[in-house]
Design an enzyme around this catalytic site. Structure first.
Site, PDB file in Angstrom:
ATOM      1  CE1 TYR A  31       0.925  -0.268   4.487  1.00 19.10           C
ATOM      2  CE2 TYR A  31       0.025   1.969   4.398  1.00 19.10           C
ATOM      3  CZ  TYR A  31       0.791   1.069   4.981  1.00 19.10           C
ATOM      4  OH  TYR A  31       1.392   1.343   6.068  1.00 19.10           O
ATOM      5  NE  ARG A  50       7.034   4.652   0.887  1.00 18.67           N
ATOM      6  CZ  ARG A  50       6.670   5.350   1.913  1.00 18.67           C
ATOM      7  NH1 ARG A  50       7.300   5.690   2.906  1.00 18.67           N
ATOM      8  NH2 ARG A  50       5.360   5.978   1.974  1.00 18.67           N
ATOM      9  NE  ARG A  98      -5.925 -18.446   3.339  1.00 21.92           N
ATOM     10  CZ  ARG A  98      -5.095 -19.097   3.804  1.00 21.92           C
ATOM     11  NH1 ARG A  98      -5.245 -20.777   3.493  1.00 21.92           N
ATOM     12  NH2 ARG A  98      -3.917 -18.929   4.715  1.00 21.92           N
ATOM     13  CG  HIS A 100       0.579 -20.397   2.463  1.00 15.93           C
ATOM     14  ND1 HIS A 100      -0.638 -20.055   2.692  1.00 15.93           N
ATOM     15  CD2 HIS A 100       1.164 -20.385   3.660  1.00 15.93           C
ATOM     16  CE1 HIS A 100      -0.852 -19.951   3.873  1.00 15.93           C
ATOM     17  NE2 HIS A 100       0.604 -20.124   4.591  1.00 15.93           N
ATOM     18  CE  LYS A 145       2.956   3.303   3.285  1.00 21.80           C
ATOM     19  NZ  LYS A 145       3.021   3.655   4.800  1.00 21.80           N
ATOM     20  CD  GLU A 178      10.006   2.066  10.890  1.00 17.65           C
ATOM     21  OE1 GLU A 178       9.758   3.168  10.082  1.00 17.65           O
ATOM     22  OE2 GLU A 178      10.012   1.016  10.591  1.00 17.65           O
ATOM     23  CG  LEU A 208       8.399   2.566   5.327  1.00 16.36           C
ATOM     24  CD1 LEU A 208       7.911   1.248   4.309  1.00 16.36           C
ATOM     25  CD2 LEU A 208       6.959   3.312   5.540  1.00 16.36           C
TER      26      LEU A 208
HETATM   27  N1  PLP Z   1       7.375   4.201   9.581  1.00 19.01           N
HETATM   28  C1  PLP Z   1       6.408   3.517   9.254  1.00 19.01           C
HETATM   29  C2  PLP Z   1       6.309   1.838   9.950  1.00 19.01           C
HETATM   30  C3  PLP Z   1       5.372   3.934   8.610  1.00 19.01           C
HETATM   31  O1  PLP Z   1       4.127   3.331   8.538  1.00 19.01           O
HETATM   32  C4  PLP Z   1       5.221   5.244   8.093  1.00 19.01           C
HETATM   33  C5  PLP Z   1       4.097   5.716   7.413  1.00 19.01           C
HETATM   34  O2  PLP Z   1       3.040   4.892   7.143  1.00 19.01           O
HETATM   35  C6  PLP Z   1       6.277   6.009   8.256  1.00 19.01           C
HETATM   36  C7  PLP Z   1       7.512   5.277   8.851  1.00 19.01           C
HETATM   37  C8  PLP Z   1       6.277   7.358   7.637  1.00 19.01           C
HETATM   38  O3  PLP Z   1       6.428   7.275   6.103  1.00 19.01           O
HETATM   39  P1  PLP Z   1       5.950   8.673   5.251  1.00 19.01           P
HETATM   40  O4  PLP Z   1       6.779   9.774   5.697  1.00 19.01           O
HETATM   41  O5  PLP Z   1       6.392   8.119   3.722  1.00 19.01           O
HETATM   42  O6  PLP Z   1       4.484   8.729   5.553  1.00 19.01           O
END
Ligand code: PLP
Length: 287
Positions: A31, A50, A98, A100, A145, A178, A208
């Site tokens: 997403y 991304r 469904r 795997h 993501k 993070e 991320l």
């Molecule tokens: N880290 C994680 C785990 C996230 O889910 C997000 C955003 O959803 C971010 C960091 C921040 O990313 P962005 O600045 O692209 O929104």
């Protein structure tokens, strides 16, 4: 067009626990969330890059070419009259029984929605927000993501139940990776009257790579602000002069409390507020 709407119908059916669609049962979904400011997307190219990266890592074919996707998103923003908010996009491997194993000869499916959001309450910016620290129990490819967000959701919920805004996740070395849906930053105390150094964890499989994070790094470097990409511990964060978080929905948001203890003066720091202003100017330029 016909095929797309039948896929969407199938996804709706899946929500009613019809196991013929993957969406309700599997995590093969990437997403992306693109912020929209005054009707225009901020850093759309970086967000779509991304998405391509995540789809590539998950071996999901892009649902359409880049130019077509940009046009569809622009249409969605216009038709929904979206001014300030978010475009949410979800790409699944496709509709199949469904299993795997990856299905063969299945087209990926795209679902997009928009959400109008209010600006953050000014009080949040005046006081800053509280975060708690929690062990990072996620898998080892946090750079992708995907909607496999259970650990993030549980940590965020815990933060919320404790009156906090976010949970900062801590790895096995005691270093902050993070936030559950944001990137984490601190500003160290400057020595001999020097401005403090801005610190954030470097890009790797551990985090991320936030698009807001990338923009703030570039904007800070353009202004010759002292910035280093390295991991920092929860103890270092608690002893820092300032702390903040970044994301597409919060932009740059001061963090003034970690695990119940004030950061620095306990008020939003000057460098944090400056970076927020700089980021807002950057957002304005997209308009
Ligand atoms: N880290 C994680 C785990 C996230 O889910 C997000 C955003 O959803 C971010 C960091 C921040 O990313 P962005 O600045 O692209 O929104």
């Amino acid at each position: 067009m016909q095929r797309q709407s039948s896929e969407i119908l199938c996804h709706a059916t899946a929500m009613l626990m019809d196991a013929t669609c993957r969406i309700a049962t599997d995590m093969y979904i990437s997403y992306e969330v693109i912020p929209v400011y005054r009707g225009r997307m901020i850093d759309a190219t970086a967000h779509l890059d991304r998405l391509d990266y995540s789809l590539g890592e998950l071996r999901i074919a892009p649902p359409m070419g880049r130019r077509a996707l940009e046009l569809v998103i622009a249409q969605l923003i216009a038709r929904n009259g979206l001014t300030n908010g978010l475009v949410y996009m979800q790409v699944t491997r496709g509709v199949a029984p469904r299993d795997h194993k990856f299905p063969k000869d299945v087209a990926s499916a795209l679902v997009m929605t928009t959400k109008q959001t209010k600006s953050l309450p000014p009080s949040l910016l005046e006081t800053g927000v509280a975060v708690i620290t929690r062990p990072d129990i996620r898998w080892q490819r946090r750079d992708i993501k995907s909607v496999s967000l259970l650990p993030n959701i549980l940590a965020k919920q815990e933060a919320s139940e404790q009156g906090g805004y976010e949970a900062w996740l801590v790895d096995e070395q005691g270093l902050i990776t993070e936030g559950s849906s944001t990137n984490a930053w601190i500003v160290n105390h400057g020595r001999d009257g020097e401005a403090g150094e801005i610190v954030t964890r470097p890009r790797s499989h551990d985090i991320l790579s936030g698009i807001t994070r990338l923009a703030v790094i570039a904007l800070a470097k353009e202004r010759n602000l002292r910035l280093v990409e390295r991991a920092f511990s929860a103890a270092e964060a608690s002893a820092a002069a300032e702390a903040f978080l970044t994301s597409s929905s919060a932009f740059v948001l001061p963090v003034t409390q970690i695990d119940g203890k004030p950061v620095g003066s306990g008020k939003p720091g000057p460098l944090t507020l400056r970076l927020r202003q700089i980021y807002l100017q950057h957002a304005e330029q997209a308009v």
